[in-house]
Structure formats: structure tokens, C-alpha cells
Scaffold this motif. Structure first.
Motif: not given
Length: 294
Positions: A103-107, A140-142, A247-250, A252-258
Motif C-alpha cells: 500500500p501507498v497513498t496516491i492522489e 487520496f486513497a491507500v 462500479i468499483v467501490m473502495l 477512502e484513505d485509511n489512517e491505519s496504513y500511515t
């Protein structure tokens, strides 16, 4: 004489791959698929890449049109096989319970826009419109970048393959609560109801791997596996004569992956390789090789 030797190597490699794939029955992959299928395929694909590179050197030096055509066909085949290998690798990883997760955070807005822009570049040549819309200022999403890219382009490829001149694909990214909604909608012929109920089933048709490489068999199953690995889901709506909506549902950015965060740069047209691989079932051989640099 040297060209003849290079051409002979290329033809030999392609023949080895074709024979291997024709005799492989697409049964559910067992846990030792790495040994009897994926590793041998990876070796063969590496060989064809080396053959392409050798032919490309002669193409650049002599500018022979027949040689250019040969090189483009080989490179196209190479990318189709890479796409198949990537899909089989995900299926094998799922079967073993070891699907990768980096996992990485991307825009996500910029990333998706870049992928759509690349597809639109090729779509314009066919009279097919490929557009992207997102009302969010940023998103932003992980995600696992490579897996997400594979899923997205798999789904986009399915839409593009179904279209003729005048066709349209619209990709939208939005947010609903704590979920990100990625939608890919086309105005193609739609999916018959009897097929729609089984589109996520692997090997849903009795096909050899040669036929599977052309785009039928495991792509949607792989896309769903990747979405689920991201704690998401995929829904497909389709009506014959009206088109298909995926339709893909994901989450949102999850703080547990910091702890894993490493900000990724937006997608760029300078990095076309994943697009050329994942859209290879839709692209023509003439769009590979020296022609791509024009």
C-alpha cells in the motif's frame, strides 16, 4: 543473413509459446502453478522480449518496412502475453492466499486522469471518446499501485473492446460517505443477461489460453479479486443495446496504513508501459514498435 537468424529466433519463440498455451487446459490453478505454468511462461516471455529488442535494433538501423511490421507484431504479442501472465499471477496468488499488498497513498484523481488520457490518445484514432470526470478537488486513497492499475485498465479494456467508431467511455470518480466510487460506463452493445450472471467466474467459457489471451476468461475475476484485496467491491450493470456500467467501490484513505505511506507521483504519459500491456487486447499491432515513437 543476420536478420534471417533474428527472425528465425523470434518465430521459434512464438511457436514455443503457442504450443505451450494450446496444450494447457484452463482448469483452476493449483498451488504449484508457479512451477508448472507461471515460471515457464515468464521465461518464454523474457525470450520473446529479447527477440523484439534484437529486431528493433535492426529496424532503427535499416528502416525496413517489413522489419518494422514484424517488430510491431512481436511486441504486441509480447504485451498480450505479459497481460495474461499478470492475470494468472493474481489468480494463483488468490488461490494460495498470498495476494501481494504494497500500500501507498496516491492522489487518485490525478492517477485515474492520467490512465484515461493515455487510453483517449489511442481511442481518438478510432473515433472513440474516452473521458474522465471528477468533481472532487483532490482524492487520496491507500492502494497497491500496480494492482489498482491492473484492475482499472482491465475494466477499461473491456469497455473499449466492445466499442466501434462513435463509441463512448466515460470514467467518473466521486465520493459517497466514506467510500470512493469509480465508475466506467460505455455505450456498447451490453452484456446478455445469461452471461451477466457469470461474468466474474473464472474460465467461464471452454477456451484455451491462446483464446483467453485475446481477452475472455479471467479479467473480471481478477478485477474483483483486486477490489476485494482493497476492502472494496465491484458491481456490473448492463442492458443489451444500451451499454455497460462498472462500479468499483473502495474505502477512502485509511489512517491505519500511515506506517506504509509513501506519496506517489501522478500518472504520466511518459510511463505508457502498463497501458500498452493492459490494453493490448484492444490495441492493434501497428501501435507498437517504432510506430509508438512517431
Amino acid at each position: 543473413m543476420i536478420f534471417d537468424q533474428n527472425a528465425a529466433v523470434s518465430v521459434s519463440v512464438l511457436n514455443d509459446i503457442r504450443v505451450y498455451m494450446l496444450h494447457f487446459e484452463p482448469e483452476p490453478l493449483s498451488n504449484d502453478a508457479d512451477a508448472y505454468l507461471i515460471a515457464p511462461m515468464r521465461t518464454l516471455i523474457t525470450n520473446i522480449k529479447l527477440a523484439v529488442e534484437r529486431l528493433s535494433a535492426f529496424t532503427e538501423e535499416y528502416g525496413d518496412e517489413k522489419l518494422m511490421t514484424c517488430t510491431s507484431v512481436l511486441e504486441h504479442s509480447h504485451n498480450q502475453l505479459r497481460r495474461l501472465l499478470l492475470n494468472l499471477s493474481v489468480v494463483n496468488a488468490v488461490n494460495k492466499g498470498e495476494i501481494p499488498w504494497l500500500p501507498v497513498t496516491i492522489e487518485l484523481k490525478a492517477f485515474c486522469a492520467g490512465l484515461v488520457e493515455a487510453a483517449a490518445f489511442f481511442g481518438e484514432k478510432r473515433g472513440i471518446s474516452v473521458t474522465f470526470e471528477c468533481g472532487l478537488k483532490s482524492c487520496f486513497a491507500v492502494v497497491d499501485r500496480e494492482l489498482f492499475e491492473q484492475m482499472f485498465l482491465n475494466l477499461l479494456s473491456n469497455s473499449l473492446i466492445s466499442l466501434e467508431k462513435g463509441g463512448r467511455v466515460k470514467v467518473t470518480l466521486s465520493k459517497s460517505g466514506n467510500r470512493l466510487i469509480l465508475m466506467i460506463q460505455d455505450n456498447g452493445p451490453g452484456i446478455p443477461p445469461e452471461i451477466l450472471s457469470t461474468v466474474f467466474c473464472r474460465w467461464r467459457e471452454n477456451k484455451t489460453l491462446v483464446e483467453t489471451a485475446s481477452g475472455a476468461g479471467i479479467g473480471l475475476s481478477v478485477a474483483r479479486c483486486i477490489a476485494e484485496r482493497h476492502c472494496g467491491s465491484i458491481v456490473i450493470e448492463s442492458r443489451q443495446g444500451q451499454g455497460t456500467k462498472v462500479i468499483v467501490m473502495l474505502p477512502e484513505d485509511n489512517e491505519s496504513y500511515t506506517v506504509f505511506r509513501s506519496m506517489e507521483t501522478p500518472y504520466s504519459l511518459d510511463s505508457l508501459d502498463p497501458v500498452m500491456v493492459q490494453l493490448s487486447t484492444w490495441l492493434h499491432a501497428s501501435e507498437y514498435g517504432p510506430a509508438l515513437n512517431d
